[in-house]
Design a protein around this motif. Structure first.
Motif, short mmCIF file in Angstrom:
data_model
loop_
_atom_site.label_atom_id
_atom_site.label_comp_id
_atom_site.label_asym_id
_atom_site.label_seq_id
_atom_site.Cartn_x
_atom_site.Cartn_y
_atom_site.Cartn_z
N LEU A 692 0.93 -1.20 0.06
CA LEU A 692 0.10 0.16 -0.17
C LEU A 692 0.85 1.21 0.05
O LEU A 692 1.99 1.15 0.40
N PRO A 693 0.37 2.59 -0.57
CA PRO A 693 1.16 3.62 -0.32
C PRO A 693 1.51 3.89 0.91
O PRO A 693 0.71 4.23 1.62
N ALA A 694 2.77 4.41 1.00
CA ALA A 694 3.20 4.87 2.54
C ALA A 694 2.91 6.16 2.85
O ALA A 694 2.49 6.78 3.73
N LEU A 695 2.64 6.92 1.52
CA LEU A 695 2.24 8.38 1.75
C LEU A 695 0.73 8.35 2.46
O LEU A 695 0.34 9.64 2.90
N GLN A 696 -0.04 7.43 2.16
CA GLN A 696 -1.50 7.37 2.93
C GLN A 696 -1.42 6.87 4.21
O GLN A 696 -2.64 6.91 4.83
N SER A 697 -0.17 6.33 4.74
CA SER A 697 -0.16 5.74 6.00
C SER A 697 1.14 6.28 6.60
O SER A 697 2.17 5.49 6.97
N PRO A 698 1.29 7.71 7.07
CA PRO A 698 2.43 7.87 7.76
C PRO A 698 2.85 7.20 8.96
O PRO A 698 2.15 6.75 9.91
N SER A 699 4.21 6.76 9.25
CA SER A 699 4.85 6.13 10.13
C SER A 699 6.16 6.77 10.41
O SER A 699 6.93 6.83 9.39
N GLY A 700 6.59 6.76 11.82
CA GLY A 700 8.00 7.46 11.79
C GLY A 700 8.97 6.26 11.79
O GLY A 700 10.21 6.75 11.42
N ALA A 701 8.83 5.11 11.87
CA ALA A 701 9.78 3.94 11.49
C ALA A 701 9.85 3.66 10.28
O ALA A 701 8.96 3.33 9.70
N PHE A 702 10.97 3.68 9.82
CA PHE A 702 11.11 3.18 8.20
C PHE A 702 12.48 2.61 7.94
O PHE A 702 13.41 2.70 8.76
N TYR A 703 12.46 1.81 6.86
CA TYR A 703 13.79 1.63 6.28
C TYR A 703 14.01 2.31 5.01
O TYR A 703 12.93 1.85 3.92
N MET A 704 14.87 3.02 4.61
CA MET A 704 15.33 3.54 3.29
C MET A 704 16.20 2.57 2.36
O MET A 704 17.40 2.37 2.98
N VAL A 705 15.74 2.02 1.26
CA VAL A 705 16.35 1.19 0.39
C VAL A 705 17.16 2.08 -0.51
O VAL A 705 16.85 2.82 -1.34
N VAL A 706 18.57 1.76 -0.72
CA VAL A 706 19.36 2.82 -1.43
C VAL A 706 20.21 1.55 -2.42
O VAL A 706 20.99 0.66 -1.99
N ARG A 707 19.89 1.62 -3.81
CA ARG A 707 20.59 0.98 -4.67
C ARG A 707 21.59 1.47 -5.34
O ARG A 707 21.40 2.37 -5.94
N SER A 708 22.73 0.73 -5.58
CA SER A 708 23.89 1.30 -6.12
C SER A 708 25.02 0.20 -6.57
O SER A 708 25.15 -0.74 -5.53
N GLU A 709 25.99 0.51 -7.08
CA GLU A 709 27.15 -0.57 -7.55
C GLU A 709 28.15 0.07 -7.02
O GLU A 709 29.35 -0.66 -7.02
N ARG A 710 28.36 0.86 -5.96
CA ARG A 710 29.20 1.56 -5.29
C ARG A 710 29.83 0.61 -4.28
O ARG A 710 29.19 -0.24 -3.90
N ASP A 711 31.12 0.69 -3.90
CA ASP A 711 31.42 0.10 -2.92
C ASP A 711 30.54 0.22 -1.56
O ASP A 711 30.49 1.43 -1.02
#
Length: 877
Positions: A692-711
């Protein structure tokens, strides 16, 4: 009892006896010389007439001896002399038993600490409660209150759950772990504080009315350095002030035996930490972890279970939309819902460790048989000189017990050191979990018992050989008389031992192969090249609309890091993170009666941002993902997985554009379908999931996923730098997604390591067991081999004659073990993800491993057989 006065003057009595016998022999010799014999003939005649001087001296000394201890001490001295003459045999036997007994002691230590040892509270034997996840209805706070007040079986019921806030003493804020508990938690447990006082139900007067904490003794020691002045001090949890009331007693760290938390706080104040509370929602399954209490005197577990089920039926009748009751089993507090799995796993390890000990005993039995064969002439001479078979057997058993006690002592020292190390090991860095396996007196008692039983088991193997020994035939035929071709007990033991070892080797290879597959498996997302930034904005004082604005700022900041390809976030936890999950009741669109009994599915639920699927590497099968337009006020939409689409709508194409209903009646349109994945465990069957859209259910706890080929290290440093620019005071954790999978991989990794160690031990026992049989075979047939070599037999024929029997037994045992291993590895699929019992690489590995073991084990006996010098051997005989 006439030996008691002579205990302290035995040496003089022994000397007097020897002197008296000497004088008697001299007197008899003089008489014979008076009859015309020469001095030499007279001396020999006197000795013949007197009999076996040594044996008669031993019988005479028994009058003055402490019967048991004197005899045992003499046997021990003789056994030690014999073992010193064969140091290689003694060392190999002691090390073999040390490994086997040590392995059993370690497994028993885990069994004792995890299962047998109760919680460190008074009357722990009567403490029972619900199991997490077994019946989610009991994880609702209003339902807990009803169960507490309506049951008639418990002397009070308490509830608790977990909380992970930021902990700030005014300097060095950090993350922490704790329990939120009902006000009567400590009263139900009947424990007393070490320092200060506990909070009680009387301290609660509604939501956010009891801002108190009680520290665990370990946290007080590590964080506050045993400062007794902490009582009354104010600390901050997620920026909110709480007063320290006291310190819990040493050794008590909560009611989950493997969770070592930092503090306790009242459950009514949990909403203060996160800006919202689940305590008033009867349909919630996240407010309470478990409920427990002491059974009243005279109440049985069956009666208590019926009582709880009756309350559950009452709640289902009165609150059908919020409560769907299933039968509720009650269990002892400590292992929670993991009790069955842990018990089965440890019981399996105990069985395998017991088989290892049996294999070791069979191994040493074969070595003792070979040793007895080598000493057959010695035994025959001792019998011919008057020694009793009982005394010889007692000496052999003494040797076995000395070896077993030495092996047991060495094994228990190693096991105690390992258990102490395990008791401080934190297998999952982000979780407050440790193994409660500190050793106690039971470990030493079990090791002693195993040592004595083991010594008796392998010590009795040569008994039949000694009892049937004919000293005159042995002396006449020599020690290398050829044995028969019949199947012996030693042959059967060796086959069983090799089969056990082959099972262990097979299982360990399957486990390793399965774990390797699991690390490359399809999780429904791609953990490689993905970093996770975890934060709880409530710890930084954010609330309301501030949380959405701050998460968008973090989202934009992560996207500006060079090399970053995709960014997205998921509220609370991503799939497979620390075993956490949230589910929602879902109904078909045509359903109007939204009681839980009419639920169409209970899928996993994730609230995600735009860009999450791309950042997570989740494949979109059809439709669209979310955009920034899917915010507050926008139509309710969802992306579902393939399993949900098939279960609710019949197929993926039929799901597009269709609606389903949530528990509160909200109609949600399906706008996209993604691939199936793993959400709670690696070995789960396909499960439905909705996003479901996170923008419709705000929450303080979260995990930000960052995808990159960097070290990864460079990327993590850049992510932390961006967070310091945004809010230097907000606690964040940056780690790889693969590291977050540590909890779900932990059971498979532990199974693989455990089976790998047992497989290695099995391989070592196979080597020594086959070596023992091969050495025994060569020892029994040395004279025959010498004659064959003297007659010009080729080396191949000599080797076949010497080692044919051990190699046949190796082949039979390996084949039996491989078949049993293939059957046993089906069970591994429940422990190790993607374990495949018929993997060609595993089969080839087992065959190759057993072949190499056979070569290594028979190398020395083969060299001995080929190096026989027939001239020297026949001259000796």
């Amino acid at each position: 009892m006439n030996w008691i006065p002579n205990v302290h003057r035995r040496r003089k009595l022994y000397d007097d006896l020897s002197e008296e016998i000497r004088l008697h022999l001299e007197e008899r010799a003089e008489q014979l010389m008076g009859e015309g014999m020469s001095p030499k003939e007279a001396e020999q005649g006197a000795r013949r007439a007197f009999g076996n001087r040594t044996l008669l001296e031993e019988h005479s000394r028994e009058v003055w001896q402490w019967p048991a201890m004197e005899s045992i001490w003499a046997d021990m001295r003789f056994a030690l002399r014999q073992l010193r003459r064969s140091p290689g045999f003694a060392i190999a036997a002691v090390l073999t038993l040390a490994l086997a007994i040590g392995a059993n002691a370690v497994v028993f230590g885990i069994f004792n600490g995890m299962i047998l040892r109760p919680l460190d509270v008074p009357q722990a034997e009567s403490l029972y409660g619900t199991e997490y996840g077994n019946n989610p209805g009991w994880q609702s706070y209003p339902n807990y209150l009803d169960l507490r007040d309506r049951n008639r079986s418990f002397d009070g019921l308490a509830a608790f759950s977990f909380v992970f806030p930021g902990f700030d003493t005014g300097k060095d804020p950090s993350g922490s772990s704790g329990y939120t508990t009902s006000g009567n938690y400590f009263d139900v447990l009947r424990i007393q504080p070490y320092l200060g006082r506990f909070y009680h139900a009387a301290d609660e007067h509604g939501p956010n009315s009891a801002p108190f904490v009680v520290l665990t003794h370990a946290f007080w020691h590590s964080r506050f350095q045993d400062d007794r002045g902490v009582v009354g001090r104010t600390v901050f949890l997620n920026k909110h002030p709480f007063t320290i009331l006291g310190v819990a007693p040493p050794g008590f760290h909560g009611t989950v035996s493997f969770a070592f938390i930092d503090f306790f706080m009242p459950m009514v104040n949990e909403g203060q930490l996160y800006g919202g509370s689940e305590l008033d929602k009867r349909g919630s399954n996240t407010a309470v972890f478990e409920i427990f209490g002491h059974l009243k005197p005279g109440v049985t577990l069956t009666q208590a279970t019926a009582d709880v089920n009756a309350v559950g039926a009452y709640l289902e009748k009165n609150y059908p939309q919020d409560f769907s009751h299933k039968s509720t089993p009650l269990s002892r507090q400590g292992l929670t819902a993991f009790g069955g799995a842990v018990t089965a796993f440890v019981a399996g390890l105990m069985l395998l460790a017991g088989l290892i000990l049996l294999a070791a005993c069979a191994n040493l039995g074969s070595l003792f048989a070979a040793r007895a064969s080598d000493r057959s002439r010695e035994v025959a001479l001792r019998l011919a000189l008057g020694s009793s078979r009982k005394r010889i057997l007692r000496g052999l058993l003494t040797e076995a017990l000395l070896i077993s006690l030495a092996g047991g002592a060495l094994g228990v020292l190693g096991s105690v050191a390992l258990l102490r190390r395990l008791s401080t090991w934190q297998p999952i860095a982000a979780a407050p979990a440790r193994l409660p396996v500190a050793p106690d007196a039971k470990i030493y008692l079990v090791a002693l018992l195993l040592a004595v039983v083991s010594g008796l088991l392998f010590g009795i193997v040569p008994v039949r050989q000694v009892l049937r020994a004919n000293p005159y035939e042995i002396v006449k035929a020599g020690s290398s008389a050829r044995g028969g071709r019949r199947i012996t007990v030693r042959d059967v033991l060796l086959v069983v031992q090799i089969a056990i070892c082959a099972v262990l080797v097979t299982s360990s290879l399957v486990a390793v192969r399965g774990l390797a597959r699991s690390l490359r498996g399809n999780f429904g997302f791609e953990p490689r090249n993905a970093m996770l930034l975890n934060a709880d904005l409530a710890q930084g004082g954010y609330g309301g609309d501030q949380t959405s604005a701050m998460k968008r700022r973090i989202f934009d900041a992560m996207g500006t890091i060079p090399g970053v390809e995709h960014v997205g976030w998921v509220n609370d936890y991503p799939p497979l993170a620390y075993g956490s999950n949230f589910r929602s009741n879902v109904y078909k669109d045509e359903t109007t009666d939204l009681r839980q009994a009419n639920t169409a599915a209970t899928p996993f639920r994730y609230n995600i941002s735009p860009g999450y699927f791309e950042a997570a590497g989740t494949s979109l099968l059809t439709g669209r993902s979310f955009s920034w337009d899917d915010g507050k006020g926008a139509p309710a939409v969802a992306v579902v997985n393939r399993e949900f689409a098939v279960k609710i709508f019949g197929s993926v194409p039929q799901a597009m554009g269709r609606d389903f209903k949530l528990q509160d009646g909200t109609r949600v349109e399906v706008v996209g379908v993604v691939e199936d994945g793993k959400y709670l465990s690696l070995n789960e069957d396909p499960q439905p999931a909705i996003f479901l859209p996170a923008l419709q259910s705000p929450s303080g706890a979260f995990y930000m996923v960052v995808r990159s080929e960097r070290d990864p290290e460079q990327l993590a440093a850049a992510m932390r730098s961006k967070m310091r620019e945004l809010d230097a005071g907000l606690p964040v954790t940056v780690t790889s997604w693969k590291a977050v999978l540590s909890l779900v991989l932990f059971p498979s990794q532990m199974a693989t390591v455990s089976l790998g160690v047992l497989g290695l031990m099995g391989a070592m026992l196979s080597i020594t067991g086959i070596f023992g049989m091969a050495a025994y075979s060569v020892s029994k047939r040395l004279r025959e081999l010498g004659i064959r070599i003297a007659l010009g037999a080729p080396r191949k024929e000599v080797l076949q004659a010497a080692l044919g029997r051990p190699l046949k037994l190796l082949a039979i045992g390996s084949a039996a073990g491989l078949i049993l291993g293939l059957l046993a590895t089906k069970v591994l699929a429940y422990i190790v993800y993607q374990a495949t019992p018929r993997d060609p690489l595993v089969l080839a590995g087992v065959v190759l491993a057993m072949l190499l073991l056979g070569i290594v084990a028979t190398w020395i006996p083969a060299q001995r057989a080929l190096s026989v010098d027939p001239l020297i051997l026949l001259r000796e005989e």
